[in-house]
Design a protein around this motif. Structure first.
Motif, PDB file in Angstrom:
ATOM      1  N   ILE A 120       1.018  -1.126  -0.051  1.00 18.98           N
ATOM      2  CA  ILE A 120       0.012  -0.008   0.021  1.00 18.98           C
ATOM      3  C   ILE A 120       0.822   1.183  -0.240  1.00 18.98           C
ATOM      4  N   GLY A 121       1.799   1.226   0.817  1.00 17.46           N
ATOM      5  CA  GLY A 121       2.933   2.452   0.967  1.00 17.46           C
ATOM      6  C   GLY A 121       3.517   2.444  -0.493  1.00 17.46           C
ATOM      7  N   ALA A 122       3.976   1.362  -1.084  1.00 10.92           N
ATOM      8  CA  ALA A 122       4.823   1.480  -2.417  1.00 10.92           C
ATOM      9  C   ALA A 122       3.781   2.104  -3.486  1.00 10.92           C
ATOM     10  N   ASP A 123       2.591   1.662  -3.367  1.00 11.41           N
ATOM     11  CA  ASP A 123       1.555   2.291  -4.352  1.00 11.41           C
ATOM     12  C   ASP A 123       1.535   3.766  -4.230  1.00 11.41           C
ATOM     13  N   ALA A 124       1.339   4.203  -3.003  1.00  8.83           N
ATOM     14  CA  ALA A 124       1.214   5.686  -2.551  1.00  8.83           C
ATOM     15  C   ALA A 124       2.446   6.554  -3.089  1.00  8.83           C
ATOM     16  N   ASN A 125       3.558   5.515  -2.976  1.00  6.52           N
ATOM     17  CA  ASN A 125       5.005   6.376  -3.405  1.00  6.52           C
ATOM     18  C   ASN A 125       4.751   6.439  -5.095  1.00  6.52           C
ATOM     19  N   VAL A 126       4.350   5.334  -5.599  1.00 11.87           N
ATOM     20  CA  VAL A 126       4.482   5.307  -7.176  1.00 11.87           C
ATOM     21  C   VAL A 126       3.268   6.338  -7.643  1.00 11.87           C
ATOM     22  N   LEU A 127       2.027   6.652  -6.835  1.00  2.00           N
ATOM     23  CA  LEU A 127       1.233   7.668  -7.285  1.00  2.00           C
ATOM     24  C   LEU A 127       2.015   9.030  -7.115  1.00  2.00           C
ATOM     25  N   TYR A 128       2.466   9.103  -5.820  1.00  2.00           N
ATOM     26  CA  TYR A 128       3.024  10.369  -5.757  1.00  2.00           C
ATOM     27  C   TYR A 128       4.135  11.116  -6.789  1.00  2.00           C
ATOM     28  N   ALA A 151      -2.789  24.093  -6.655  1.00  2.00           N
ATOM     29  CA  ALA A 151      -2.964  23.711  -5.191  1.00  2.00           C
ATOM     30  C   ALA A 151      -3.580  22.518  -5.042  1.00  2.00           C
ATOM     31  N   GLN A 152      -4.320  22.071  -5.836  1.00  2.00           N
ATOM     32  CA  GLN A 152      -5.200  20.752  -5.726  1.00  2.00           C
ATOM     33  C   GLN A 152      -4.386  19.734  -6.066  1.00  2.00           C
ATOM     34  N   VAL A 153      -3.451  20.013  -7.016  1.00  2.00           N
ATOM     35  CA  VAL A 153      -2.166  18.618  -7.190  1.00  2.00           C
ATOM     36  C   VAL A 153      -1.437  18.689  -6.018  1.00  2.00           C
ATOM     37  N   ALA A 154      -1.101  19.716  -5.449  1.00  2.00           N
ATOM     38  CA  ALA A 154      -0.132  19.626  -4.335  1.00  2.00           C
ATOM     39  C   ALA A 154      -0.904  18.908  -3.106  1.00  2.00           C
ATOM     40  N   ILE A 155      -2.266  19.311  -2.984  1.00  2.00           N
ATOM     41  CA  ILE A 155      -3.085  18.446  -1.735  1.00  2.00           C
ATOM     42  C   ILE A 155      -2.723  16.985  -2.020  1.00  2.00           C
ATOM     43  N   LEU A 156      -3.258  16.472  -3.472  1.00  2.00           N
ATOM     44  CA  LEU A 156      -3.095  15.209  -3.922  1.00  2.00           C
ATOM     45  C   LEU A 156      -1.839  14.584  -3.488  1.00  2.00           C
ATOM     46  N   ARG A 157      -0.746  15.247  -4.062  1.00  2.00           N
ATOM     47  CA  ARG A 157       0.746  14.774  -3.757  1.00  2.00           C
ATOM     48  C   ARG A 157       0.901  14.492  -2.150  1.00  2.00           C
ATOM     49  N   ASP A 158       0.576  15.558  -1.466  1.00  2.00           N
ATOM     50  CA  ASP A 158       0.925  15.444  -0.008  1.00  2.00           C
ATOM     51  C   ASP A 158       0.044  14.305   0.470  1.00  2.00           C
ATOM     52  N   ALA A 159      -1.056  13.954   0.137  1.00  2.00           N
ATOM     53  CA  ALA A 159      -2.003  12.832   0.527  1.00  2.00           C
ATOM     54  C   ALA A 159      -1.279  11.617   0.431  1.00  2.00           C
ATOM     55  N   CYS A 160      -0.510  11.347  -0.824  1.00  2.00           N
ATOM     56  CA  CYS A 160      -0.107  10.295  -0.966  1.00  2.00           C
ATOM     57  C   CYS A 160       1.240  10.185  -0.232  1.00  2.00           C
ATOM     58  N   ALA A 161       1.962  11.282  -0.011  1.00  2.00           N
ATOM     59  CA  ALA A 161       3.003  11.028   0.771  1.00  2.00           C
ATOM     60  C   ALA A 161       2.810  10.774   2.421  1.00  2.00           C
ATOM     61  N   GLN A 162       1.720  11.387   2.785  1.00  2.00           N
ATOM     62  CA  GLN A 162       1.194  11.067   4.395  1.00  2.00           C
ATOM     63  C   GLN A 162       0.835   9.677   4.336  1.00  2.00           C
ATOM     64  N   ILE A 163       0.085   9.030   3.195  1.00  2.00           N
ATOM     65  CA  ILE A 163       0.000   7.590   3.459  1.00  2.00           C
ATOM     66  C   ILE A 163       1.095   6.711   3.615  1.00  2.00           C
ATOM     67  N   SER A 164       1.862   6.970   2.678  1.00  2.00           N
ATOM     68  CA  SER A 164       3.247   6.059   2.628  1.00  2.00           C
ATOM     69  C   SER A 164       3.979   6.535   3.898  1.00  2.00           C
ATOM     70  N   ASN A 165       4.203   7.578   4.469  1.00  2.00           N
ATOM     71  CA  ASN A 165       4.744   7.937   5.735  1.00  2.00           C
ATOM     72  C   ASN A 165       4.202   7.384   6.982  1.00  2.00           C
ATOM     73  N   HIS A 166       2.712   7.559   6.741  1.00  2.00           N
ATOM     74  CA  HIS A 166       2.052   7.051   7.965  1.00  2.00           C
ATOM     75  C   HIS A 166       2.181   5.535   8.243  1.00  2.00           C
ATOM     76  N   LEU A 167       2.111   4.852   7.109  1.00  2.00           N
ATOM     77  CA  LEU A 167       2.414   3.235   7.128  1.00  2.00           C
ATOM     78  C   LEU A 167       3.746   2.855   7.754  1.00  2.00           C
TER      79      LEU A 167
END
Length: 140
Positions: A46-54, A95-111
């Motif tokens: 899941i973290g790897a997928d979030a990183n790939v999306l980021y 700004a919306q792209v940055a929010i999406l990017r940050d969300a992906c990074a947070q998912i990976s980091n949180h896991l």
């Protein structure tokens, strides 16, 4: 049977049993599985997928970002009022792209953090219970 009677009966039954011992799942015995288990092999994909999306969002939005900005600047420089409006669209979109990017990074980091935090908590609890067990043995 009233609550008081049931409570008295439960206390009497408990008094006749040996002392209750606590056992961690990781210490062995009983074959019990932990109630809460955080496994890197389950969270890793899941973290790897979030990183790939980021990385994909970061990479694939850079060219349109630059193109939109250059178009807005060119329109504004040519005295078109749509240049300012395109710049607003550009800013809001990025700004919306940055929010999406940050969300992906947070998912990976949180896991990653969750796995490490649970491992640390387990080790601390294991150490605390080992100390309590030793104290109980000395008191017997």
């Amino acid at each position: 049977m009233s609550f008081e009677e049931e409570w008295r009966q439960s206390r009497a039954e408990a008094a006749g049993k040996p002392a209750v011992a606590m056992r961690l799942n990781q210490t062995g015995g009983g074959g019990a599985t932990p109630d809460l288990a955080v496994k890197r092999d389950e969270l890793g994909p899941i973290g790897a997928d979030a990183n790939v999306l980021y990385e994909g969002v970061r990479r694939d939005t850079e060219i349109p970002r630059v193109s939109n900005y250059e178009a807005a600047a060119a329109l504004t420089g040519a005295q078109f009022t749509s240049g300012a409006q395109l710049l607003k669209v550009h800013e809001r979109w990025y700004a919306q792209v940055a929010i999406l990017r940050d969300a992906c990074a947070q998912i990976s980091n949180h896991l990653d953090y969750s796995v490490a935090a649970h491992a640390k908590d387990d080790a601390e609890i294991r150490g605390d219970l080992t100390a309590v067990s030793k104290i109980n043995e000395l008191l017997k």
